[in-house]
Scaffold this motif. Structure first.
Motif, PDB file in Angstrom:
ATOM      1  N   THR A  77       1.153  -1.444  -0.246  1.00 29.69           N
ATOM      2  CA  THR A  77       0.041  -0.090   0.002  1.00 29.69           C
ATOM      3  C   THR A  77       0.727   1.237   0.085  1.00 29.69           C
ATOM      4  O   THR A  77       1.841   1.310   1.167  1.00 29.69           O
ATOM      5  N   ILE A  78       0.711   1.755  -0.929  1.00 34.02           N
ATOM      6  CA  ILE A  78       1.815   3.303  -1.195  1.00 34.02           C
ATOM      7  C   ILE A  78       0.936   4.596  -1.383  1.00 34.02           C
ATOM      8  O   ILE A  78      -0.058   4.797  -1.626  1.00 34.02           O
ATOM      9  N   HIS A  79       1.386   4.952  -0.315  1.00 38.93           N
ATOM     10  CA  HIS A  79       0.749   6.552   0.020  1.00 38.93           C
ATOM     11  C   HIS A  79       1.895   7.494  -0.955  1.00 38.93           C
ATOM     12  O   HIS A  79       2.574   7.270  -1.319  1.00 38.93           O
ATOM     13  N   GLN A  80       0.903   8.384  -1.367  1.00 43.13           N
ATOM     14  CA  GLN A  80       1.539   9.575  -2.210  1.00 43.13           C
ATOM     15  C   GLN A  80       0.355  10.830  -1.655  1.00 43.13           C
ATOM     16  O   GLN A  80      -0.428  10.726  -0.702  1.00 43.13           O
ATOM     17  N   SER A  81       0.951  11.901  -2.235  1.00 42.24           N
ATOM     18  CA  SER A  81       0.764  13.283  -2.223  1.00 42.24           C
ATOM     19  C   SER A  81      -0.364  14.134  -3.198  1.00 42.24           C
ATOM     20  O   SER A  81       0.415  14.491  -3.951  1.00 42.24           O
ATOM     21  N   PRO A  82      -0.830  14.283  -3.849  1.00 37.61           N
ATOM     22  CA  PRO A  82      -1.861  15.337  -4.633  1.00 37.61           C
ATOM     23  C   PRO A  82      -1.538  16.257  -3.793  1.00 37.61           C
ATOM     24  O   PRO A  82      -1.504  16.697  -4.876  1.00 37.61           O
ATOM     25  N   THR A  83      -2.166  16.919  -3.145  1.00 41.24           N
ATOM     26  CA  THR A  83      -1.762  18.383  -2.830  1.00 41.24           C
ATOM     27  C   THR A  83      -0.089  18.582  -2.921  1.00 41.24           C
ATOM     28  O   THR A  83       0.202  19.366  -3.877  1.00 41.24           O
ATOM     29  N   LEU A  84       1.055  18.090  -2.995  1.00 38.08           N
ATOM     30  CA  LEU A  84       2.443  18.379  -3.358  1.00 38.08           C
ATOM     31  C   LEU A  84       1.868  18.560  -4.499  1.00 38.08           C
ATOM     32  O   LEU A  84       2.594  19.400  -4.951  1.00 38.08           O
ATOM     33  N   LEU A  85       2.019  17.578  -5.438  1.00 40.13           N
ATOM     34  CA  LEU A  85       1.812  17.517  -7.004  1.00 40.13           C
ATOM     35  C   LEU A  85       1.435  18.263  -7.362  1.00 40.13           C
ATOM     36  O   LEU A  85       2.079  18.808  -8.889  1.00 40.13           O
ATOM     37  N   SER A  86       0.241  18.673  -7.240  1.00 40.79           N
ATOM     38  CA  SER A  86      -0.226  19.826  -7.645  1.00 40.79           C
ATOM     39  C   SER A  86       0.360  21.409  -7.098  1.00 40.79           C
ATOM     40  O   SER A  86      -0.077  22.836  -7.272  1.00 40.79           O
ATOM     41  N   SER A  87       0.858  21.167  -6.495  1.00 38.26           N
ATOM     42  CA  SER A  87       1.519  22.819  -5.463  1.00 38.26           C
ATOM     43  C   SER A  87       2.089  23.356  -6.667  1.00 38.26           C
ATOM     44  O   SER A  87       3.047  22.829  -7.679  1.00 38.26           O
ATOM     45  N   SER A  88       2.790  24.309  -5.899  1.00 41.51           N
ATOM     46  CA  SER A  88       4.091  24.671  -6.657  1.00 41.51           C
ATOM     47  C   SER A  88       5.430  25.007  -6.892  1.00 41.51           C
ATOM     48  O   SER A  88       5.985  26.312  -6.827  1.00 41.51           O
ATOM     49  N   ARG A  89       5.530  23.795  -5.270  1.00 37.89           N
ATOM     50  CA  ARG A  89       6.654  23.992  -5.224  1.00 37.89           C
ATOM     51  C   ARG A  89       7.795  23.834  -6.205  1.00 37.89           C
ATOM     52  O   ARG A  89       7.968  23.665  -6.969  1.00 37.89           O
ATOM     53  N   THR A 121       7.454  18.785  -8.853  1.00 36.73           N
ATOM     54  CA  THR A 121       6.890  17.478  -7.554  1.00 36.73           C
ATOM     55  C   THR A 121       6.123  16.805  -8.210  1.00 36.73           C
ATOM     56  O   THR A 121       5.828  15.641  -7.683  1.00 36.73           O
ATOM     57  N   THR A 122       7.260  16.564  -9.915  1.00 38.98           N
ATOM     58  CA  THR A 122       6.891  15.079 -10.136  1.00 38.98           C
ATOM     59  C   THR A 122       7.036  13.686  -9.013  1.00 38.98           C
ATOM     60  O   THR A 122       6.395  12.893  -9.015  1.00 38.98           O
ATOM     61  N   GLY A 123       8.179  13.872  -7.822  1.00 32.55           N
ATOM     62  CA  GLY A 123       8.762  12.930  -7.335  1.00 32.55           C
ATOM     63  C   GLY A 123       7.217  12.393  -6.580  1.00 32.55           C
ATOM     64  O   GLY A 123       6.941  11.199  -5.374  1.00 32.55           O
ATOM     65  N   ALA A 124       6.435  12.375  -6.069  1.00 24.01           N
ATOM     66  CA  ALA A 124       5.011  13.292  -4.746  1.00 24.01           C
ATOM     67  C   ALA A 124       4.092  11.781  -5.315  1.00 24.01           C
ATOM     68  O   ALA A 124       3.014  11.922  -4.205  1.00 24.01           O
ATOM     69  N   VAL A 125       4.303  11.639  -6.794  1.00 26.40           N
ATOM     70  CA  VAL A 125       3.094  10.189  -6.629  1.00 26.40           C
ATOM     71  C   VAL A 125       3.750   8.890  -7.433  1.00 26.40           C
ATOM     72  O   VAL A 125       5.212   8.902  -7.527  1.00 26.40           O
ATOM     73  N   ASP A 180      16.841  11.221  -4.231  1.00 24.61           N
ATOM     74  CA  ASP A 180      15.699  12.165  -4.216  1.00 24.61           C
ATOM     75  C   ASP A 180      16.039  13.370  -3.962  1.00 24.61           C
ATOM     76  O   ASP A 180      17.412  13.375  -3.231  1.00 24.61           O
ATOM     77  N   GLN A 181      14.980  14.050  -4.109  1.00 27.83           N
ATOM     78  CA  GLN A 181      15.121  15.376  -3.599  1.00 27.83           C
ATOM     79  C   GLN A 181      14.646  15.394  -2.097  1.00 27.83           C
ATOM     80  O   GLN A 181      13.619  14.579  -2.071  1.00 27.83           O
ATOM     81  N   GLU A 182      15.416  16.310  -1.150  1.00 27.21           N
ATOM     82  CA  GLU A 182      14.445  15.601   0.000  1.00 27.21           C
ATOM     83  C   GLU A 182      13.125  16.741   0.412  1.00 27.21           C
ATOM     84  O   GLU A 182      12.328  15.014   1.579  1.00 27.21           O
ATOM     85  N   TYR A 183      12.344  16.835  -0.506  1.00 30.40           N
ATOM     86  CA  TYR A 183      10.851  16.600  -0.067  1.00 30.40           C
ATOM     87  C   TYR A 183      10.359  15.030  -0.163  1.00 30.40           C
ATOM     88  O   TYR A 183       9.258  15.306   0.658  1.00 30.40           O
ATOM     89  N   VAL A 184      10.430  14.285  -0.387  1.00 28.08           N
ATOM     90  CA  VAL A 184       9.865  12.817  -0.804  1.00 28.08           C
ATOM     91  C   VAL A 184      10.627  12.177   0.352  1.00 28.08           C
ATOM     92  O   VAL A 184       9.842  10.887   0.233  1.00 28.08           O
ATOM     93  N   GLN A 185      11.137  12.674   0.915  1.00 25.50           N
ATOM     94  CA  GLN A 185      12.002  11.551   1.866  1.00 25.50           C
ATOM     95  C   GLN A 185      11.127  10.831   3.033  1.00 25.50           C
ATOM     96  O   GLN A 185      10.575   9.613   4.350  1.00 25.50           O
ATOM     97  N   PHE A 241      17.828   6.176   2.221  1.00 23.08           N
ATOM     98  CA  PHE A 241      17.472   7.582   1.736  1.00 23.08           C
ATOM     99  C   PHE A 241      18.144   8.669   1.956  1.00 23.08           C
ATOM    100  O   PHE A 241      18.713   8.814   3.168  1.00 23.08           O
ATOM    101  N   THR A 242      18.969   9.190   1.073  1.00 24.91           N
ATOM    102  CA  THR A 242      19.652  10.159   1.115  1.00 24.91           C
ATOM    103  C   THR A 242      19.517  11.157  -0.121  1.00 24.91           C
ATOM    104  O   THR A 242      18.864  10.916  -1.356  1.00 24.91           O
ATOM    105  N   SER A 243      19.260  12.769   0.238  1.00 27.05           N
ATOM    106  CA  SER A 243      19.062  13.810  -0.988  1.00 27.05           C
ATOM    107  C   SER A 243      20.023  13.838  -2.118  1.00 27.05           C
ATOM    108  O   SER A 243      21.396  13.321  -1.009  1.00 27.05           O
ATOM    109  N   LEU A 244      19.934  14.138  -3.243  1.00 26.89           N
ATOM    110  CA  LEU A 244      21.065  14.390  -3.768  1.00 26.89           C
ATOM    111  C   LEU A 244      20.434  14.658  -4.856  1.00 26.89           C
ATOM    112  O   LEU A 244      19.307  14.462  -6.210  1.00 26.89           O
ATOM    113  N   ASP A 245      21.456  15.488  -5.474  1.00 28.45           N
ATOM    114  CA  ASP A 245      20.680  17.380  -6.536  1.00 28.45           C
ATOM    115  C   ASP A 245      21.747  17.071  -7.220  1.00 28.45           C
ATOM    116  O   ASP A 245      23.097  16.989  -7.666  1.00 28.45           O
ATOM    117  N   TRP A 246      21.875  16.683  -8.731  1.00 26.73           N
ATOM    118  CA  TRP A 246      21.968  16.291 -10.015  1.00 26.73           C
ATOM    119  C   TRP A 246      23.249  17.038 -10.190  1.00 26.73           C
ATOM    120  O   TRP A 246      24.531  17.593 -10.495  1.00 26.73           O
TER     121      TRP A 246
END
Length: 348
Positions: free
Chosen positions: A55-67, A71-75, A133-138, A193-198
């Protein structure tokens, strides 16, 4: 024939021309998959891989935000469960049957997103899995790990702040043996898990920054020099990326990150490529490092923009040999015409 040579002969032909490859792939009918989300409105999604339910939890709210930064990693994306299933088929996948993946492998994933699905399905079969990935998905990544694998814990780390986060280090050490490497026992502690900025982070120091450099047990007859060589291994057996190629601006930093990770291991040299005296035509450029297997990149993506794909392929072929995995190896759900592509890369 060595395992890697045999593997390359099994998976498919090498891509020789980026423009020709792009034309061939995008001239076919491609089924519509919208943007590629499984369900961008659901907060939880149930997925089954090889009879194991997640069961995978995801964030439609974060996906549609203007971060800023995306935000593509949110779902969860449609290709991820398919790749998870393919990668973990140990009986037929050539990565396993040719020993490119083994129970002792260390794998790093670029652009893991929130789902942790590949980590969940693959980590029980290998030694250590590093998701980046970016820190916001952690937060959601950790939640999905914790709730889907009670026997698996994750060592959460941020490469930029780890040195100053003493309490995080102490907690991490509890799940690691004295060698500093994640414990594999029952899958416990072998996912990090670790953040990594390409664009900003140094991919080549990833393992060092996590304290995961191995100290292997010497095999019989192995001298001190050979033991030291293995202790200095900063590389990985495999780099995985699933649906990270959708924006031309990310192509160059993505390819550079893949190359930096692969340069931590030797470049592949065909053992049959020898002169009459038995010496490699490429010389001894890798030195003692030649005892290690090269890093293999597995790049999976959904077919969207032919321009972005061709830009990625052109940039990739500057530094990598590229092999498109053939239909017989991929199976029905990933073969040509499904709208998905899988390529294997080897550093030139």
């Amino acid at each position: 024939m060595d395992p890697l040579t045999s593997f390359l002969a099994t998976i498919g032909e090498e891509v020789e021309d980026a423009e020709e490859e792009s034309f061939l792939l995008f001239s076919q009918d491609i089924p519509s998959a919208n943007l590629g989300f499984v369900d961008s409105r659901a907060t939880t999604i149930d997925i089954t891989i090889h009879d194991q339910d997640f069961t995978i939890h995801q964030s439609p709210t974060l996906l549609s935000s203007s971060r800023a930064g995306g935000t593509t990693g949110a779902v969860l994306w449609k290709i991820t469960p398919l790749i998870s299933s393919w990668l973990t088929n140990t009986t037929t996948n050539p990565l396993w049957t040719h020993s490119l993946l083994t129970p002792s492998s260390t794998v790093v994933e670029l652009g893991s997103g929130i789902s942790a699905l590949i980590a969940l399905s693959l980590s029980p079969k290998i030694h250590h899995y590093i998701a980046t990935d970016q820190e916001y998905v952690q937060r959601l990544f950790r939640q999905n790990l914790d709730e889907n694998a009670s026997a698996t814990t994750t060592t959460s780390s941020n490469t930029k702040s780890q040195k100053t986060n003493k309490s995080s280090k102490q907690s991490s050490r509890k799940n690691k043996p004295s060698s500093g490497q994640g414990s594999k026992g029952s899958g416990n502690g072998n996912v990090t898990f670790t953040s990594l900025d390409w664009e900003l982070d140094i991919a080549g120091s990833l393992k060092e920054s996590l304290g995961l450099a191995p100290t292997p047990t010497p095999t019989p007859g192995e001298d001190k020099e050979e033991e030291d060589e293995e202790e200095e291994d900063k590389g990985f057996d495999m780099v995985i990326s699933c649906d990270c190629i959708y924006n031309e601006a990310l192509v160059a930093p993505f390819v550079r990150t893949c190359a930096d990770l692969c340069r931590l291991r030797p470049v592949y040299t065909n053992p049959d490529d020898q002169d009459a005296g038995g010496s490699s035509r490429r010389g001894n450029e890798t030195g003692r490092r030649g005892r290690r297997k090269p890093t293999v990149c597995v790049i999976a993506q959904q077919q969207r923009s032919p321009e972005v794909f061709e830009a990625w392929l052109q940039e990739t072929m500057r530094v990598f040999r590229v092999f498109r995995v053939r239909d017989e190896v991929l199976g029905e759900e990933l073969k040509l015409g499904t709208g998905y592509l899988v390529h294997v890369l080897l550093l030139k």
